[in-house]
Motif scaffolding. Structure first.
Motif, PDB file in Angstrom:
ATOM      1  N   ASP A  52      -7.977  -7.709   5.877  1.00 25.74           N
ATOM      2  CA  ASP A  52      -9.218  -6.921   5.821  1.00 25.74           C
ATOM      3  C   ASP A  52     -10.333  -7.536   6.650  1.00 25.74           C
ATOM      4  OD1 ASP A  52      -8.200  -5.004   4.094  1.00 25.74           O
ATOM      5  OD2 ASP A  52      -9.077  -5.895   2.285  1.00 25.74           O
TER       6      ASP A  52
ATOM      7  N   LYS B 276      -1.040  -7.055  -5.220  1.00 25.43           N
ATOM      8  CA  LYS B 276      -2.221  -6.202  -5.048  1.00 25.43           C
ATOM      9  C   LYS B 276      -1.785  -4.779  -4.741  1.00 25.43           C
ATOM     10  CE  LYS B 276      -3.368  -8.673  -1.196  1.00 25.43           C
ATOM     11  NZ  LYS B 276      -2.175  -9.180  -0.464  1.00 25.43           N
TER      12      LYS B 276
ATOM     13  N   SER C  46     -10.338  -3.533   0.488  1.00 27.81           N
ATOM     14  CA  SER C  46      -9.261  -2.546   0.357  1.00 27.81           C
ATOM     15  C   SER C  46      -8.607  -2.555  -1.014  1.00 27.81           C
ATOM     16  CB  SER C  46      -8.200  -2.820   1.423  1.00 27.81           C
ATOM     17  OG  SER C  46      -7.522  -4.027   1.122  1.00 27.81           O
ATOM     18  N   VAL C  47      -9.060  -3.461  -1.876  1.00 24.82           N
ATOM     19  CA  VAL C  47      -8.440  -3.598  -3.197  1.00 24.82           C
ATOM     20  C   VAL C  47      -9.464  -3.194  -4.246  1.00 24.82           C
ATOM     21  CG1 VAL C  47      -7.349  -5.229  -4.782  1.00 24.82           C
ATOM     22  CG2 VAL C  47      -6.986  -5.473  -2.316  1.00 24.82           C
TER      23      VAL C  47
ATOM     24  N   MET D 231      -3.241  -2.052  -2.168  1.00 27.17           N
ATOM     25  CA  MET D 231      -4.245  -1.820  -1.124  1.00 27.17           C
ATOM     26  C   MET D 231      -4.413  -0.346  -0.803  1.00 27.17           C
ATOM     27  SD  MET D 231      -3.495  -4.544   1.921  1.00 27.17           S
ATOM     28  CE  MET D 231      -4.619  -3.731   3.076  1.00 27.17           C
TER      29      MET D 231
ATOM     30  N   SER E 256       0.847  -1.194   0.000  1.00 26.19           N
ATOM     31  CA  SER E 256       0.000   0.000   0.000  1.00 26.19           C
ATOM     32  C   SER E 256       0.887   1.249   0.000  1.00 26.19           C
ATOM     33  CB  SER E 256      -0.891  -0.068   1.248  1.00 26.19           C
ATOM     34  OG  SER E 256      -1.782   1.004   1.296  1.00 26.19           O
TER      35      SER E 256
ATOM     36  N   THR F 254      -8.695  -8.547   1.408  1.00 27.41           N
ATOM     37  CA  THR F 254      -7.514  -9.322   1.779  1.00 27.41           C
ATOM     38  C   THR F 254      -7.771 -10.116   3.059  1.00 27.41           C
ATOM     39  OG1 THR F 254      -6.486  -7.711   3.261  1.00 27.41           O
ATOM     40  CG2 THR F 254      -6.139  -7.394   0.887  1.00 27.41           C
TER      41      THR F 254
END
Ligand SMILES: [Zn+2]
Length: 557
Positions: A303, A263, A417-418, A265, A221, A300
């Motif tokens: 998450d 990913k 969050s993605v 985030m 992130s 995730t």
């Protein structure tokens, strides 16, 4: 009888005597062979755990025949990032059969991810071989494990050259014990404290063996998961910094490197997969052997345990208690009230909450899954805040004040969050393979299980290939079969070819789908009719058999 018929009959009799019956003949189906090529119409015959023939084989003698008309047959799925290692060593053979994994079509798991492995690997191999396991297993050396073995409890610092050379010996030993490479978890203890130089030296040990370095990067992130703006100094690595580090490790070691569960985030970081893709493309163009794997979800593992109030503000040191397992005496609501009475601290609490809300996907993407006020369940933080006329940060505080007093955050929340666009963008890359990031689960394991444990591969087929067309069905299969086999160096699996191990999936394109949800995760996929591991049924006509036909794989075979 004509003069020519007699020799032909004799010849046929001789051939029939020579040809042993196949153990299994799968007939009448379309074959996606794992290369990404369009389906061919062929039958697949199995003998002694291997694919014996592929072609027009109807009528050939076989002990058993499956008619798979209208279905697809493809190679078994190879999971690049699996937490099945613990479950495969379980006393419980139901667990070792890995029902949530084989029911998705997974026939091989690459285990010991994120830097953690048992030690030595020879003992892990012996345990699996003695007990019997459902899917095949490829073993990785855990970087964190090696680091702890050498540095003991004094690991919160860079390693000395002497320590690095001891770690190199252990890595070499692991490779001699036929590991497929080394995994690292650089957002976790003790990997956080390793330097890039330490990693390059260790990865140099695996390169001559053809080993692969698979990494949970330092950050996924704008900053790592441990970062709190009120406590930590700004400037820790971003996901893009971490991608550059992975590329550098590949470039300087010469090894194959994998950015695992790739990913981007955080609501304020969405879209950055594009920049990462460009970095990887450029690195590949100059000869760096870099790849990714991905699970097809926009939420995730972390998450699922979203806690918006910072641990320090409620006196909760142990993040493990975030799942509500703290003793009943904890009263986080009162602790938070006390902290908020201090004006300076209150400002920091708000700053940390705002950061966490963004990191978990923004207020509209954080959903309440459990709270004493049942009207909150299923609503987003944004919706609750709007209904009360307060800010999302204030609403997060109120969830703790009014929620379960002994649960950090007061509620069970899940962030998404993605961004789906980032999932699509990464999935569309030809160098991206599929993974689950899942452990073995049984239905009684509780509600915190991520849906990916049961649904990753069928979801990729259904949602991303068949329904949305993000990738073709051929590519969805390729990225789950021959691609991971090639990245990991598994030579005799991942394709439908004569001589390959008989790891196969028969699925129905009309019905294949994941049914596991975040509300109800323990649900098996549909439309995966047969799963065959080394020639044995792990799933037969949609039913789990509990077979333990998996093997511990050996690199280079
Ligand atoms: Zn991870």
């Amino acid at each position: 009888m004509s003069q020519t018929t007699v020799p032909i009959l004799l010849l046929m009799a001789a051939q029939a005597a020579l040809a042993q019956p196949y153990d299994l003949l799968i007939s009448g189906e379309r074959v996606l062979d794992g290369t990404g090529n369009p389906a061919i119409y062929a039958d697949v015959a199995i003998r002694d755990g291997r694919i014996a023939a592929v072609g027009r084989l109807r009528g050939s003698p076989a002990t058993r025949t499956i008619d798979a008309k209208g279905k697809y047959v493809c190679p078994g799925f190879i999971d690049m990032h699996s937490h099945a290692d613990e479950g495969l060593a379980s006393e419980d053979k139901r667990r070792r059969a890995a029902p949530n994994l084989v029911s998705q079509g997974i026939t091989t798991v690459c285990v010991n991810p994120d830097g953690a492995s048992p030690w030595p690997l020879s003992a892990q191999r012996a345990t699996y071989e003695k007990l019997g396991i459902g899917p095949n297993a490829a073993l990785m050396i855990g970087h964190g494990t090696v680091r702890r073995l050498v540095m003991k409890e004094d690991y919160k610092r860079p390693a000395t050259p002497g320590e690095i050379s001891k770690m190199r010996e252990l890595v070499r030993l692991g490779m001699q014990e036929k590991a497929f490479g080394m995994s690292a978890g650089l957002e976790y203890v003790p990997g956080i404290w390793s330097t890039t130089e330490e990693l390059i030296s260790l990865v140099r040990e695996i390169a001559p063996f053809g080993g692969v370095y698979s990494v949970h990067q330092r950050s996924e992130s704008t900053d790592p998961r441990w970062f709190q703006p009120s406590v930590d100094k700004p400037g820790p690595p971003t996901m893009l910094d971490a991608v550059e580090e992975t590329i550098r490790i590949g470039e300087e070691s010469g090894a194959t490197v994998v950015w695992s569960h790739a990913k981007a985030m955080g609501a304020n970081y969405w879209g950055s997969s594009k920049a990462a893709i460009r970095l990887i493309g450029r690195a590949r163009a100059r000869g760096v052997d870099v790849w990714t794997d991905q699970y097809p979800y926009n939420s995730t593992g972390g998450d699922g345990a979203t806690v918006l109030v910072p641990a320090w503000a409620i006196g909760d040191d142990a993040f493990s208690s975030a799942r509500g397992q703290q003793g009943a005496k904890a009263d986080y609501a009162s602790a938070l009230h006390r902290t908020m009475d201090d004006t300076a601290k209150a400002a920091n609490v708000r700053k940390d909450i705002a950061h966490e809300i963004a990191r978990r996907g923004g207020p509209e993407n954080i959903v309440v899954f459990d709270h004493p006020d049942r009207t909150f369940v299923g609503k987003s933080l944004d919706a609750l805040a709007t209904a009360r006329g307060v800010t999302p940060v204030q609403m997060a505080l109120e969830l703790q004040y009014e929620g379960y007093r002994d649960r950090p955050g007061g509620a069970r929340l899940r962030g998404f969050s993605v961004w789906e666009d980032d999932v699509d963008a990464i999935m569309s890359q030809p160098w991206n393979a599929t993974s689950t990031d899942a452990a073995i689960a049984l239905p009684e394991d509780g509600p915190d299980t991520h849906a990916r444990y049961y649904g990753s591969y069928p979801r990729k087929l259904r949602r991303y290939a068949l329904d949305r067309g993000v990738i073709s069905l051929e590519n969805a299969v390729r990225s789950s079969t021959s691609l991971p086999a090639q990245i990991l160096g598994i030579r005799d699996r991942g394709l439908i070819r004569e001589g390959q191990a008989a790891d196969l999936v028969v699925f129905d394109p009309a019905t294949v789908r994941d049914t596991a949800t975040f509300e109800n995760p323990h649900q098996y996929a549909e439309g995966i009719d047969f799963v065959i591991v080394n020639g044995k049924f792990a799933v037969e006509r949609g039913k789990l058999t509990g077979a333990l036909a998996g093997q511990v794989l050996t690199r280079g075979r």
